[in-house]
Design an enzyme around this catalytic site. Structure first.
Site, PDB file in Angstrom:
ATOM      1  N   ASP A   1      -4.951   3.635  14.205  1.00  0.00           N
ATOM      2  CA  ASP A   1      -5.568   2.179  13.590  1.00  0.00           C
ATOM      3  C   ASP A   1      -6.932   2.197  14.741  1.00  0.00           C
ATOM      4  O   ASP A   1      -6.978   2.808  15.140  1.00  0.00           O
ATOM      5  CB  ASP A   1      -4.803   1.404  13.518  1.00  0.00           C
TER       6      ASP A   1
ATOM      7  N   LYS B   1       3.230  -1.694  11.219  1.00  0.00           N
ATOM      8  CA  LYS B   1       2.336  -2.089  11.654  1.00  0.00           C
ATOM      9  C   LYS B   1       2.589  -2.480  13.736  1.00  0.00           C
ATOM     10  O   LYS B   1       3.661  -3.305  13.479  1.00  0.00           O
ATOM     11  CB  LYS B   1       0.791  -3.178  11.524  1.00  0.00           C
TER      12      LYS B   1
ATOM     13  N   LYS C   1       0.640  -1.560   0.065  1.00  0.00           N
ATOM     14  CA  LYS C   1      -0.045  -0.101   0.260  1.00  0.00           C
ATOM     15  C   LYS C   1       0.713   1.364  -0.066  1.00  0.00           C
ATOM     16  O   LYS C   1       0.652   2.450  -0.497  1.00  0.00           O
ATOM     17  CB  LYS C   1      -0.498  -0.036   1.584  1.00  0.00           C
TER      18      LYS C   1
HETATM   19  P1  NDP Z   1     -13.822   2.889  13.410  1.00  0.00           P
HETATM   20  O1  NDP Z   1     -13.271   2.160  14.748  1.00  0.00           O
HETATM   21  O2  NDP Z   1     -13.361   4.254  13.454  1.00  0.00           O
HETATM   22  O3  NDP Z   1     -15.007   2.663  12.771  1.00  0.00           O
HETATM   23  C1  NDP Z   1     -15.167   1.124  12.723  1.00  0.00           C
HETATM   24  C2  NDP Z   1     -16.746   0.975  12.366  1.00  0.00           C
HETATM   25  O4  NDP Z   1     -16.674  -0.018  11.710  1.00  0.00           O
HETATM   26  C3  NDP Z   1     -17.114   1.266  13.485  1.00  0.00           C
HETATM   27  O5  NDP Z   1     -18.577   1.538  12.905  1.00  0.00           O
HETATM   28  C4  NDP Z   1     -18.194   0.157  13.820  1.00  0.00           C
HETATM   29  O6  NDP Z   1     -18.711  -0.968  13.996  1.00  0.00           O
HETATM   30  C5  NDP Z   1     -18.007  -0.582  12.729  1.00  0.00           C
HETATM   31  N1  NDP Z   1     -17.580  -2.499  12.854  1.00  0.00           N
HETATM   32  C6  NDP Z   1     -16.002  -3.240  13.283  1.00  0.00           C
HETATM   33  N2  NDP Z   1     -16.012  -4.482  13.461  1.00  0.00           N
HETATM   34  C7  NDP Z   1     -17.559  -4.393  12.849  1.00  0.00           C
HETATM   35  C8  NDP Z   1     -17.662  -6.156  12.580  1.00  0.00           C
HETATM   36  N3  NDP Z   1     -17.203  -6.822  12.758  1.00  0.00           N
HETATM   37  N4  NDP Z   1     -19.420  -5.801  11.703  1.00  0.00           N
HETATM   38  C9  NDP Z   1     -20.345  -4.928  11.642  1.00  0.00           C
HETATM   39  N5  NDP Z   1     -19.605  -3.595  11.605  1.00  0.00           N
HETATM   40  C10 NDP Z   1     -18.573  -3.792  12.388  1.00  0.00           C
HETATM   41  O7  NDP Z   1     -12.509   2.509  12.488  1.00  0.00           O
HETATM   42  P2  NDP Z   1     -11.890   2.817  10.983  1.00  0.00           P
HETATM   43  O8  NDP Z   1     -13.289   3.373  10.281  1.00  0.00           O
HETATM   44  O9  NDP Z   1     -10.418   3.942  10.921  1.00  0.00           O
HETATM   45  O10 NDP Z   1     -11.388   1.686   9.772  1.00  0.00           O
HETATM   46  C11 NDP Z   1     -12.203   1.272   9.461  1.00  0.00           C
HETATM   47  C12 NDP Z   1     -11.494   0.272   8.697  1.00  0.00           C
HETATM   48  O11 NDP Z   1     -10.201   1.157   7.086  1.00  0.00           O
HETATM   49  C13 NDP Z   1     -10.260  -0.716   9.252  1.00  0.00           C
HETATM   50  O12 NDP Z   1     -10.234  -2.112   8.530  1.00  0.00           O
HETATM   51  C14 NDP Z   1      -8.965  -0.016   9.274  1.00  0.00           C
HETATM   52  O13 NDP Z   1      -7.319  -0.570   9.247  1.00  0.00           O
HETATM   53  C15 NDP Z   1      -9.405   0.585   7.773  1.00  0.00           C
HETATM   54  N6  NDP Z   1      -8.341   1.500   7.408  1.00  0.00           N
HETATM   55  C16 NDP Z   1      -8.644   2.756   8.551  1.00  0.00           C
HETATM   56  C17 NDP Z   1      -7.846   3.899   7.561  1.00  0.00           C
HETATM   57  C18 NDP Z   1      -7.927   5.515   8.406  1.00  0.00           C
HETATM   58  O14 NDP Z   1      -7.581   6.451   8.329  1.00  0.00           O
HETATM   59  N7  NDP Z   1      -9.247   5.496  10.230  1.00  0.00           N
HETATM   60  C19 NDP Z   1      -7.097   4.027   6.775  1.00  0.00           C
HETATM   61  C20 NDP Z   1      -6.621   3.115   6.294  1.00  0.00           C
HETATM   62  C21 NDP Z   1      -7.782   1.562   6.869  1.00  0.00           C
HETATM   63  P3  NDP Z   1     -18.987  -0.231  16.257  1.00  0.00           P
HETATM   64  O15 NDP Z   1     -18.861   1.362  16.462  1.00  0.00           O
HETATM   65  O16 NDP Z   1     -19.934  -0.805  17.175  1.00  0.00           O
HETATM   66  O17 NDP Z   1     -18.080  -0.667  16.678  1.00  0.00           O
END
Ligand code: NDP
Length: 444
Positions: free
Chosen positions: A166, A126, A114
């Site tokens: 993260d 990581k 990436k």
């Molecule tokens: P957050 O913790 O802000 O949000 C994660 C979201 O996914 C929450 O709404 C959470 O729900 C939901 N979630 C978690 N587990 C599940 C599940 N099993 N089923 C359904 N929904 C679920 O994380 P991010 O938005 O920062 O990250 C999301 C993804 O993106 C991850 O894989 C991360 O590694 C990837 N990512 C993030 C980056 C960033 O800049 N933030 C950069 C690159 C990749 P709940 O609120 O109930 O926990």
């Protein structure tokens, strides 16, 4: 046995308890087969693939801290410094009870390619811990972060390894980690990204991953003679990536009709109200059941179901392996044109294969969500210059980076007669730069 199969077999044999790492290696290696076959003798001689699947360094350490009742607790800390061929290690710190060495290795391995795809000089790494910040007091989180950094600070630095946030590591945790690093090492440097704006953070970092996802999706549509305008979109998750992906999708004229969290999902045929989601998730930290108070015509469903909705574009933005074969079949049956991954590895291998076989445009996370790490690298540049750029400048650079990523992976797929296979294109483009740098630097 081919060189690729030999190396995959070796990884399976040596890492039996790391299924996510094995899954990531298999996915990458499968699409590198054509490149490896074209260079097999040289790569074998240099053991290039064996080196690329082995982290340069894996650090595991004890993280003792004291909770609010005066009880000592112990977590495990990890930092996997995977590959520094093209720059200092760069990658986030995940704080979640599910964290183990295999998950950190899977994320670190993906990060190498990436980061290479962004075109910026950053290697892959990581880290994290099995500590769960949910339900802890600020003092407990600070105690954990200070203990974690007391050990980690021996191995990181602005020119060696620059961790970021993260899952579970947000602005609060980055602040505590930065404070402890500065205190122990006595230097004020850009050792972490995702920092607050008052101490070296970058404007647009919060929005970067979600916005970047839409910039690259938009470019893919344009290059295929289509327009995002008027398209219907399903988004999963309601965290950082999902919120800003939804916001930018609306700005570009598409309509997002779903949102989800780990307990349920919503369908809003009029288009998701982003401000309502921000208030529910970022301010109130509540469940999505609240959304009905803002939009009485929306539907709330318990459990999983976002991928059953008829849409043109699916954007999985929640977590790994959240879109499986059954989901892929529903998307295809409903005429979905594109799946672009906002999360890391949200689509299972079987689902990815099914989508590719059915000619769905599929942008893998390592390309589609690279906007986050790219903007982190822009934060590093601003820290080195001791300057801060405007929102528009950072956002403009982010957009150009995402457009370039699309063209790099598209070109790579065409060079190997794999036109339209953006998974292969992303892996090949990311790999080529790292492999060339590793070869130039000798056996190390
Ligand atoms: P957050 O913790 O802000 O949000 C994660 C979201 O996914 C929450 O709404 C959470 O729900 C939901 N979630 C978690 N587990 C599940 C599940 N099993 N089923 C359904 N929904 C679920 O994380 P991010 O938005 O920062 O990250 C999301 C993804 O993106 C991850 O894989 C991360 O590694 C990837 N990512 C993030 C980056 C960033 O800049 N933030 C950069 C690159 C990749 P709940 O609120 O109930 O926990």
């Amino acid at each position: 046995m081919s060189y690729v199969d030999e190396v995959v077999a070796l990884v399976v044999e040596k890492n039996p308890s790391q299924p996510e790492f094995i899954q990531a290696v298999k996915e990458v290696m499968e699409s590198l087969r054509v490149v490896v076959e074209a260079n097999e003798e040289a790569f074998r001689k240099d053991a290039l693939l064996e080196r690329i699947v082995n982290p340069e360094r894996q650090i595991m350490f004890r993280v003792p801290w004291v909770d609010d009742k005066g009880q000592a607790q112990v977590n495990t800390g990890f930092r996997v410094q995977f590959n520094s061929a093209i720059g200092p290690y760069k990658g986030g710190l995940r704080l979640h009870p599910s964290v183990n060495l295999g998950i950190i290795k899977f994320l670190g391995f993906e990060q190498v390619f990436k980061n290479s795809l962004t075109g910026l000089p950053i290697g892959g790494g990581k880290g994290g811990s099995d500590f769960d910040p949910k339900g802890k007091s600020d003092r407990e989180v600070m105690a954990f972060c200070q203990s974690f950094m007391t050990e980690l600070c021996k191995y990181i630095g602005a020119d060696t390894d620059v961790p970021a946030g993260d899952i579970g590591t947000g602005a609060r945790e980055i602040g505590y980690l930065f404070g402890q690093y500065k205190r122990i090492r006595g230097v004020y440097e850009g050792v972490l990204t995702g920092k607050g704006l008052t101490y070296g953070g970058s404007l647009a970092r919060t929005e970067a991953t979600g916005y970047g996802l839409l910039y690259i999706t938009d470019e893919m549509f344009k290059c295929n003679g289509k327009d995002l305008k008027g398209k219907t979109v399903s988004v999963s998750g309601s965290g950082n990536v999902a919120i800003y992906a939804t916001e930018k999708a609306h700005e570009l004229g598409a309509k997002v009709v779903t949102s989800s969290d780990s307990t349920g999902w919503i369908y809003d045929p009029e288009g998701i109200d982003v401000e309502a989601i921000k208030e529910i998730k970022e301010v109130k930290r509540a469940r999505l059941t609240e959304y009905k108070n803002y939009r009485p015509n929306s539907e709330y469903h318990e459990g999983k179901g976002v991928w059953s909705v008829k849409v043109d574009i699916a954007l999985p933005c929640a977590t790994q392996n959240e879109l499986d074969l059954e989901d892929a079949k529903m998307l295809v049956a409903n005429g979905c044109m594109a799946v672009c991954e906002g999360a890391n590895m949200p689509t299972t291998l079987e689902a990815t294969e099914y989508l590719l076989q059915n000619k769905v445009w599929f942008l893998p996370g390592k390309a589609a969500n690279a906007g986050g790490v790219a903007t982190s690298a822009l934060e590093m540049s601003q820290n080195s210059e001791r300057l801060s750029w405007t929102f528009e400048e950072v956002d403009g650079r982010l957009k150009n980076i995402m457009i370039d990523i699309f063209h790099n992976l598209d070109d790579a797929s065409k060079r190997y007669n794999l036109e339209g296979n953006y998974v292969a294109g992303a892996n090949i483009a990311g790999f080529e730069k790292v492999a060339t740098a590793m070869t130039a630097q000798g056996i190390c």
